[in-house]
Design an enzyme around this catalytic site. Structure first.
Site, PDB file in Angstrom:
ATOM      1  N   TYR A  45       0.826  -1.209   0.000  1.00  0.00           N
ATOM      2  CA  TYR A  45       0.000   0.000   0.000  1.00  0.00           C
ATOM      3  C   TYR A  45       0.867   1.268   0.000  1.00  0.00           C
ATOM      4  CZ  TYR A  45      -3.844  -3.164   0.931  1.00  0.00           C
ATOM      5  OH  TYR A  45      -4.773  -4.184   0.833  1.00  0.00           O
ATOM      6  N   TYR A 173     -12.965  -7.882   6.337  1.00  0.00           N
ATOM      7  CA  TYR A 173     -11.780  -7.923   5.470  1.00  0.00           C
ATOM      8  C   TYR A 173     -11.313  -9.369   5.378  1.00  0.00           C
ATOM      9  CZ  TYR A 173      -7.040  -7.475   3.734  1.00  0.00           C
ATOM     10  OH  TYR A 173      -5.897  -7.625   2.984  1.00  0.00           O
ATOM     11  N   ASP A 274     -13.319 -17.032   8.970  1.00  0.00           N
ATOM     12  CA  ASP A 274     -11.971 -16.547   8.638  1.00  0.00           C
ATOM     13  C   ASP A 274     -11.249 -16.227   9.945  1.00  0.00           C
ATOM     14  OD1 ASP A 274      -9.712 -15.131   7.967  1.00  0.00           O
ATOM     15  OD2 ASP A 274     -10.710 -13.774   6.564  1.00  0.00           O
ATOM     16  N   LYS A 303      -1.354 -16.329   8.985  1.00  0.00           N
ATOM     17  CA  LYS A 303      -0.603 -15.428   9.857  1.00  0.00           C
ATOM     18  C   LYS A 303       0.238 -16.157  10.905  1.00  0.00           C
ATOM     19  CE  LYS A 303      -3.229 -11.154   9.241  1.00  0.00           C
ATOM     20  NZ  LYS A 303      -2.201 -10.471   8.442  1.00  0.00           N
TER      21      LYS A 303
END
Length: 453
Positions: A45, A173, A274, A303
């Protein structure tokens, strides 16, 4: 060798005279490397026209990042939420060294190996029943892609190809790849530029009741209406259980999650949980679904799976989902990454899980939660602060207006702390091994910087 066009690289021939090279010369070399970074390397980003500052890390140890300029920073981000045990952990290093001496990688198509079997055994054992089948993937976004494909192929195999849309939550997200992007909030998310290219799914309002609040019929009324009206085209509901991460760092009621599970059962929809951000204890439970006492049909992990050492992910599903897929037209699940089941990543994942489960992680996470609540509380009275909240090893300060990320980050660095704010949120998700003293320095820096904006 000549440099490629447009790339200016200075080269120095090593001679004995350089054995006594000065510190200033080494700093100059590092500066040249940073120039190359700014000109050629795209960070997450970021812009290559006006690149943000980056801070070169020389090494990492425990909960600290040691910069090339000699400064050390307490990492309050767990390197985007994955380094549960801190850095340079002997048990994880040993697992990687031992596996590397055998094989770092071998294709998973037609072959198998002990690290993949042992990891899958652990995942089946520790995740909520009845999740029994394990697909080993490459990254969190890929595990979400796999979960979506599982849901769609399941209904194809049931002779219901029209059930090909998902119902997601606002403020959710799920990743940056195309299938995952399509399930992120299309308004407040980060992917509106790609909206015309994404599958159009359905979105229910973000859960209203906070973590410690009950959930009423009214709180799920619009969700229920969407399910009722679209039941014949919905394949699954996908959500982040209890904690909505990058979409707003929101904590919601376990009762809401129970009601979603009940709706999926009532209308014969699959539930995808998720847990890429929440898995392995981050919310105070080993998996966030445990707060509600429910189990999904499909679960995504990533992660923290390897303890922050390597990229690795997994998607688990029930026998019902797996059998339904494999009895269909294709007879197989249609996905297979090159690095699926990577032995090195599997070995260190198993070592990380063993290290977590053998540690007093619940006590550590509980202590971090209480300390975050107490030490961030003064910010509740700050004029620019909208809310302060904590759950497990997650502490969030929500501002009334978006913060200047670079300004806040630099101020925190000056106080020996590494955080990465986004939008209105300045939050901490520290490693579980963070000491009370180090966490006090982290929260103190947050209070000082945010209280004086």
């Amino acid at each position: 060798m000549p440099a490629r066009a447009g790339i200016q690289i200075e080269r120095t021939q090593w001679t004995p005279a350089l054995a006594g090279v000065t510190t200033n010369f080494l700093i100059a070399l590092r500066t040249m490397d940073l120039d190359f970074d700014r000109q050629h390397i795209w960070h997450p980003y970021s812009s290559l026209i006006d690149p943000p500052p980056v801070y070169p890390v020389a090494r990492a140890e425990g909960v600290r990042l040691y910069l090339e300029d000699g400064r050390s920073l307490i990492d309050g981000m767990s390197s985007w939420w994955c380094t549960l045990h801190g850095y340079n952990v002997p048990e994880l290093n040993r697992a990687m060294r031992e596996q590397m001496e055998k094989m770092s990688h071998v294709m998973f198509g037609g072959l198998t190996h002990e690290p993949a079997i042992e990891l899958s055994k652990k995942l089946v054992e520790i995740t909520p029943a009845p999740l029994q089948r394990v697909f080993l993937a490459d990254s969190g976004s890929v595990s979400v892609e796999v979960s979506i494909k599982m849901a769609l192929q399941y209904w194809q195999s049931q002779g219901r190809p029209e059930k090909n849309r998902l119902l997601a939550l606002r403020n959710g997200y799920h990743g940056d790849t195309f299938g995952a992007m399509a399930t992120c909030d299309p308004v407040t998310g980060m992917h509106h530029l790609f909206a015309s290219h994404l599958t159009q799914h359905l979105f229910a309002p973000a859960p209203k009741p906070n973590f410690d609040e009950p959930c009423s019929d009214e709180d799920v009324a619009e969700l229920r209406q969407l399910v009722e009206e679209n039941r014949n085209q919905l394949a699954a509901v996908i959500l982040e259980p209890i904690v909505q991460g990058a979409g707003g760092m929101r904590f919601y009621s376990p009762e809401y999650l129970k009601r979603v599970r009940a709706l999926c059962d009532e209308y014969d929809l699959l539930l995808i949980a998720d847990e890429i951000a929440t898995g392995f204890g981050r919310s105070g439970k080993l998996f966030a679904c445990e707060h509600a006492g429910i189990s999904p049909d499909i679960l995504t992990l990533g992660k923290a799976l390897t303890g922050g050492t390597m990229t690795m992910a997994a998607t688990l599903c029930t026998d019902r989902v797996a059998d339904g897929i494999c009895r269909g037209e294709a007879g197989v699940f249609m996905h297979g990454p090159t690095f699926m089941g990577n032995p090195l990543a599997c070995a260190v994942s198993s070592a990380s899980i063993e290290l977590l489960l053998s540690s007093p992680w619940q006590e550590r996470v509980s202590r971090i939660e209480q300390q975050l609540r107490q030490e961030l509380a003064p910010l509740k009275d700050a004029d620019d602060v909208a809310d302060v909240r904590a759950l497990g090893a997650i502490g969030v300060v929500e501002m009334k207006q978006p913060v200047n990320m670079m300004q806040v980050q630099e101020a925190l660095i000056d106080r020996g702390v590494w955080l990465r704010p986004f939008g209105k949120l300045v939050y901490a998700m520290p490693p579980y091994v963070t000491s009370e003293e180090d966490l006090r320095q982290l929260t103190g820096a947050m209070v000082e910087v945010l209280g004086n904006l």
